[in-house]
Design an enzyme around this catalytic site. Structure first.
Site, short mmCIF file in Angstrom:
data_model
loop_
_atom_site.label_atom_id
_atom_site.label_comp_id
_atom_site.label_asym_id
_atom_site.label_seq_id
_atom_site.Cartn_x
_atom_site.Cartn_y
_atom_site.Cartn_z
N GLY A 1 -6.04 2.60 -31.70
CA GLY A 1 -6.72 3.39 -30.68
C GLY A 1 -8.01 2.73 -30.21
O GLY A 1 -8.45 2.95 -29.08
N ALA B 1 -7.67 5.33 -34.28
CA ALA B 1 -7.64 6.75 -34.63
C ALA B 1 -8.01 6.94 -36.09
O ALA B 1 -7.77 6.05 -36.92
CB ALA B 1 -6.23 7.29 -34.37
N GLU C 1 -0.36 -0.17 -35.27
CA GLU C 1 0.21 1.14 -35.58
C GLU C 1 1.55 1.05 -36.29
O GLU C 1 1.88 1.87 -37.14
CB GLU C 1 0.36 1.97 -34.30
CG GLU C 1 -0.94 2.53 -33.75
CD GLU C 1 -1.67 1.56 -32.82
OE1 GLU C 1 -1.37 0.35 -32.84
OE2 GLU C 1 -2.53 2.03 -32.05
N GLU D 1 -6.94 0.45 -27.70
CA GLU D 1 -6.43 1.23 -26.56
C GLU D 1 -7.58 1.75 -25.68
O GLU D 1 -7.44 1.83 -24.47
CB GLU D 1 -5.56 2.40 -27.07
CG GLU D 1 -4.25 1.90 -27.66
CD GLU D 1 -3.39 3.04 -28.14
OE1 GLU D 1 -3.71 3.60 -29.20
OE2 GLU D 1 -2.40 3.36 -27.46
N1 CAA Z 1 -9.10 5.70 -39.95
C1 CAA Z 1 -9.78 6.19 -40.99
N2 CAA Z 1 -10.35 5.43 -41.94
C2 CAA Z 1 -10.22 4.10 -41.81
C3 CAA Z 1 -9.52 3.52 -40.75
C4 CAA Z 1 -8.95 4.38 -39.78
N3 CAA Z 1 -8.28 3.92 -38.72
N4 CAA Z 1 -9.55 2.18 -40.90
C5 CAA Z 1 -10.26 1.94 -42.02
N5 CAA Z 1 -10.66 3.10 -42.56
C6 CAA Z 1 -11.50 3.29 -43.75
C7 CAA Z 1 -10.79 2.86 -45.02
O1 CAA Z 1 -9.99 3.90 -45.53
C8 CAA Z 1 -11.96 2.52 -45.91
O2 CAA Z 1 -12.47 3.75 -46.38
P1 CAA Z 1 -13.27 3.82 -47.77
O3 CAA Z 1 -14.49 2.98 -47.57
O4 CAA Z 1 -13.51 5.25 -47.97
O5 CAA Z 1 -12.34 3.21 -48.79
C9 CAA Z 1 -12.98 1.94 -44.95
O6 CAA Z 1 -12.60 2.40 -43.65
C10 CAA Z 1 -13.04 0.44 -44.92
O7 CAA Z 1 -11.70 -0.05 -44.73
P2 CAA Z 1 -11.16 -1.29 -45.58
O8 CAA Z 1 -11.44 -1.07 -47.01
O9 CAA Z 1 -9.76 -1.49 -45.16
O10 CAA Z 1 -12.14 -2.44 -45.05
P3 CAA Z 1 -11.77 -3.89 -44.56
O11 CAA Z 1 -13.03 -4.50 -44.08
O12 CAA Z 1 -10.97 -4.60 -45.59
O13 CAA Z 1 -10.78 -3.71 -43.28
C11 CAA Z 1 -10.05 -2.84 -41.18
C12 CAA Z 1 -11.25 -3.06 -42.13
C13 CAA Z 1 -9.53 -4.20 -40.69
C14 CAA Z 1 -10.52 -2.02 -40.02
C15 CAA Z 1 -8.90 -2.14 -41.95
O14 CAA Z 1 -9.44 -0.98 -42.57
C16 CAA Z 1 -7.75 -1.69 -41.11
O15 CAA Z 1 -6.87 -2.47 -40.82
N6 CAA Z 1 -7.74 -0.38 -40.73
C17 CAA Z 1 -6.61 0.23 -40.10
C18 CAA Z 1 -6.55 -0.11 -38.65
C19 CAA Z 1 -5.39 0.63 -38.03
O16 CAA Z 1 -4.26 0.62 -38.53
N7 CAA Z 1 -5.67 1.28 -36.90
C20 CAA Z 1 -4.69 2.02 -36.20
C21 CAA Z 1 -4.92 3.47 -36.47
S1 CAA Z 1 -3.65 4.43 -35.75
C22 CAA Z 1 -4.07 4.60 -34.13
O17 CAA Z 1 -5.11 4.19 -33.70
C23 CAA Z 1 -2.99 5.35 -33.37
C24 CAA Z 1 -3.26 5.74 -32.02
O18 CAA Z 1 -3.00 5.00 -31.10
C25 CAA Z 1 -3.68 7.10 -31.70
#
Ligand code: CAA
Length: 711
Positions: free
Chosen positions: A102, A63, A125, A105
């Site tokens: 997500g 998400a 999450e 998911e």
């Molecule tokens: N939503 C929005 N932006 C996101 C994102 C997300 N889920 N995940 C990463 N980004 C953005 C970061 O903010 C960053 O933005 P900027 O370039 O503007 O700084 C960019 O993507 C790159 O992210 P990283 O700097 O973290 O890059 P990385 O290569 O070191 O890591 C990653 C990549 C492993 C995907 C890491 O970003 C990460 O762990 N992201 C979060 C994943 C997460 O927690 N997902 C669950 C979301 S909640 C959900 O999905 C709930 C649901 O069931 C509805």
């Protein structure tokens, strides 16, 4: 099909590509595009199966976190997942890079999951204080059983593809082991696309149709074992400040007890509850704040100076830790000490750090040999002069550092960057000493430097933009989080820490014991109280700073001299066997010390102070207020560029509880007017500590929060 999702049918297979850089977050436009593509694929007469794949670095990071708290836009992710699951044609999720939250998911809602061997999947999450809210809590136990599902969701750690496949979370792997663990490249995406399409055709050839995950119940048959697992995880979740781990257990139980649709709505409600929790607000803020911190103003279009070789002047605890951090990141490193004996000690420290990594299995002999082959030890400064970057890491003494910068300024090759690892001292003055104002910057590492992720980049008045850009690039290579600080005694983290300790000292003077204060701050969420930390690092360090600032201290400023008295009495902390606590062989973690309480009592008597009753609530409230007030001053003075950087500094520098988001986030959550009024009330006691700074008043006047300044 919408700019973030493309759709194509070839050879009987509908290929849906998610394309929302950088991480294919499932924002509203992407969800709408995917919904349209799924409907088109379902209706397309030539499409017999559907493959969903990600463009770019990976499948999807889940998400869009930035959308949380915004008005909901259809389709909701759970509905989209249900649409995918209900597709009358087999749907295959093709995963490379990461499928997280997500994103995974979506893959769970598909009928089959194919992944590149280098991919990772996960449901992280919980690290954001929420739960999988799009069927993850329902579909994961169906595929992998309750224990795996609960582990995956309550720990939030990603799994490598092979492990996930072994556990039943992926059906088929493609690609070779070569490059496994590397970041997702084009070759990986191409191999995956071909492999997933071949898999889809094979399914069709075998007459295998849709396989809705909600109908799989094989791993749910042993009801007693299932309930036992749920209860074990529910027990583990007790006392967690975030409701998420407990709700995950409830949802996994609901997967067993309720019909799928009812269990899905149960999950949705639990998701909404978690999303509304203060812990989730803090954890999501921390996630965004960490990523925002690396964005320094004024660096667009600036090319960093190339840095391949790093010289470190000083191989003490900090220098050795910095050397290890740089070696781990692949740099060539030269460490200089003042003579052969000290050089030997410095080398021993580096070898000892690696020895511990070896014994913990974090490193193998081959990797260690590789790292040490890039290390040169020397007993003079001369070998540093050709480095691209020289980091000064000698003792915290202005005269010694000034002398060193004068030498480095003369000797180090033109164009090289000169950095100081000082925790407090004036970087502008050191830059002047070097005679190379533009080349000098502060790189304040935190101890142990090879492990702590925070790096304060102290931008001096004349630091060249490309030098600043180099520092940010270096931080990225070292895997650290850089925050920008202006020049100021203690920069950001140590100034806020100092305000926190001052507030604690005032309470100590007024009647609290150090043990009460430590307990209150542990209850607040710190792993250790301020006096436990002081004992650990040694009381002499902050004493040295107090002595240095003595001449410039306003005589009217309230000053608590208990720490000074303790230092004079040799109570320097753990290393002396006594500080705020007493340390013995049988009590290495320290026990309360009546002698210290007597010292405090006599201090109070001498100063005519009658001890008053102080509650734990007052302690944590005041300590937090002091941090907020100092944070606001840092913003007013332009030392910190945004409130969330102050939060990152405290989360990573000094163990501020992550689920609280940081002191500035706490101020927003409490309401700035309330914070302001509390500060006004305290101001007469110690104006230098409590006086609310103008920025606070300005924000309140405009109806804004600190978050407004995060940009
Ligand atoms: N939503 C929005 N932006 C996101 C994102 C997300 N889920 N995940 C990463 N980004 C953005 C970061 O903010 C960053 O933005 P900027 O370039 O503007 O700084 C960019 O993507 C790159 O992210 P990283 O700097 O973290 O890059 P990385 O290569 O070191 O890591 C990653 C990549 C492993 C995907 C890491 O970003 C990460 O762990 N992201 C979060 C994943 C997460 O927690 N997902 C669950 C979301 S909640 C959900 O999905 C709930 C649901 O069931 C509805």
């Amino acid at each position: 099909m919408g700019e973030t999702v493309s759709f194509d049918v070839a050879d009987g297979i509908a290929l849906i590509t998610l394309d929302n850089p950088p991480v294919n977050a499932l924002g509203a436009a992407m969800r709408q595009g995917l919904e349209r593509a799924m409907r088109a694929a379902t209706a397309h007469p030539a499409a017999q199966a559907v493959v969903i794949i990600g463009a770019g670095r990976g499948f999807s990071a889940g998400a869009d976190i930035a959308e949380f708290g915004q008005p909901a836009q259809a389709p909701a992710l759970p509905d989209l997942c249900n649409l995918i699951e209900a597709c009358p044609k087999p749907v295959i999720a093709a995963i490379h890079g990461v499928a997280l939250g997500g994103g995974y998911e979506l893959a769970l809602a598909a009928h089959y999951r194919v992944a590149h061997v280098a991919a990772r999947i996960g449901l992280p999450e919980v690290t954001l204080g929420i739960i999988p809210g799009a069927g993850g809590t329902q579909r994961t136990p169906r595929l992998a059983g309750p224990v795996v599902a609960l582990e995956l969701m309550t720990k939030g750690l990603p799994l490598p593809a092979r492990r996930a496949a072994d556990l039943g979370l992926l059906d088929h792997l493609v690609g070779s082991a070569e490059g496994e663990g590397d970041s997702a490249g084009q070759g990986e995406a191409d191999a995956l696309r071909a492999g997933a399409i071949a898999y889809a055709k094979d399914l069709l050839a075998k007459g295998r149709g849709p396989r809705p995950t909600r109908q799989i119940t094989g791993r749910m048959g042993d009801v007693l074992a299932y309930e036992t697992a749920v209860e074990r995880f529910r027990e583990r979740a007790r006392g967690n400040p975030s409701p998420a781990p407990g709700k995950i257990a409830d949802c996994v139980e609901a997967a067993l007890l309720l019909p799928p649709d009812a269990a899905m709505s149960f999950e949705r409600t639990a998701f909404e509850d978690c999303l509304a929790s203060p812990a989730s607000a803090g954890l999501r803020h921390a996630f965004m704040a960490e990523r925002r911190a690396a964005k320094f103003p004024g660096l667009a279009g600036i090319t960093p100076r190339p840095v391949q070789t790093i010289g470190i002047a000083g191989g003490g605890m900090m220098g050795a830790g910095i050397a290890v951090a740089c070696l781990d990141a692949g740099f060539k490193v030269t460490v200089s000490e003042v003579n052969a004996l000290e050089m030997g000690h410095a080398e021993d420290r580096i070898v000892a750090i690696y020895g511990r990594a070896l014994s913990r299995g974090k490193l193998d002999e081959a990797a260690l040999t590789g790292r040490l082959s890039r290390l040169t030890m020397c007993d003079s400064l001369s070998p540093l002069v050709d480095s691209d970057l020289v980091i000064e890491a000698i003792s915290e003494d202005m005269t010694a550092k000034s002398d060193l910068f004068a030498i480095l300024g003369e000797a180090v090759r033109p164009g090289a960057i000169l950095a100081t690892n000082t925790s407090y001292l004036d970087v502008n003055a050191l830059a002047r000493q070097s005679g190379r104002l533009a080349d000098v910057i502060g790189l304040h590492f935190f101890s142990p430097a090879h492990r702590q992720r925070l790096l304060e980049v102290v931008v001096a008045d004349h630091s060249a933009p490309e030098v600043v850009a180099s520092a940010v690039a270096l931080a990225r290579k070292l895997g650290k989080i850089p925050i920008r600080s202006g020049v100021s005694d203690g920069f950001i983290a140590n100034r806020v820490l100092s305000a926190y300790r001052t507030a604690a000292d005032h309470l100590l003077e007024e009647g609290a014991t150090p043990y009460q204060i430590d307990a209150a701050m542990r209850d607040f969420g710190f792993a250790m109280g301020p006096y436990q930390v002081l004992d650990m690092v040694g009381l002499d360090i902050s004493w040295a700073r107090r002595k240095r600032l003595e001449a410039s201290r306003d005589p009217a400023e309230r000053y608590v001299a208990i720490g000074d008295l303790m230092c004079r009495a040799g109570r320097l902390g753990q290393k002396a066997g006594r500080g705020y606590y007493r340390y013995t062989r049988s009590a290495p973690r320290g026990v309360e010390d009546p002698a210290l309480l007597a010292l405090i009592e006599s201090y109070r008597a001498e100063h005519g102070i009658t001890a008053r009753h102080v509650t734990g609530d007052e302690i944590s409230r005041r300590c937090l207020l002091a941090m907020i007030a100092e944070g606001a001053r840092l913003l007013d003075e332009g030392v910190a560029q945004r409130p969330s950087d102050i939060d990152v500094a405290m989360l990573h520098g000094f163990g501020f509880p992550r689920w609280r988001g940081g002191p500035m986030k706490q101020a927003d959550l409490q309401g700035l007017l309330q914070v302001h009024n509390a500060l006004v009330k305290l101001t007469p006691e110690a104006p230098f500590l409590w006086q609310p700074s103008p920025i606070l008043k300005e924000l309140i006047k405009n109806g804004e929060r600190f978050d407004t300044l995060n940009g």
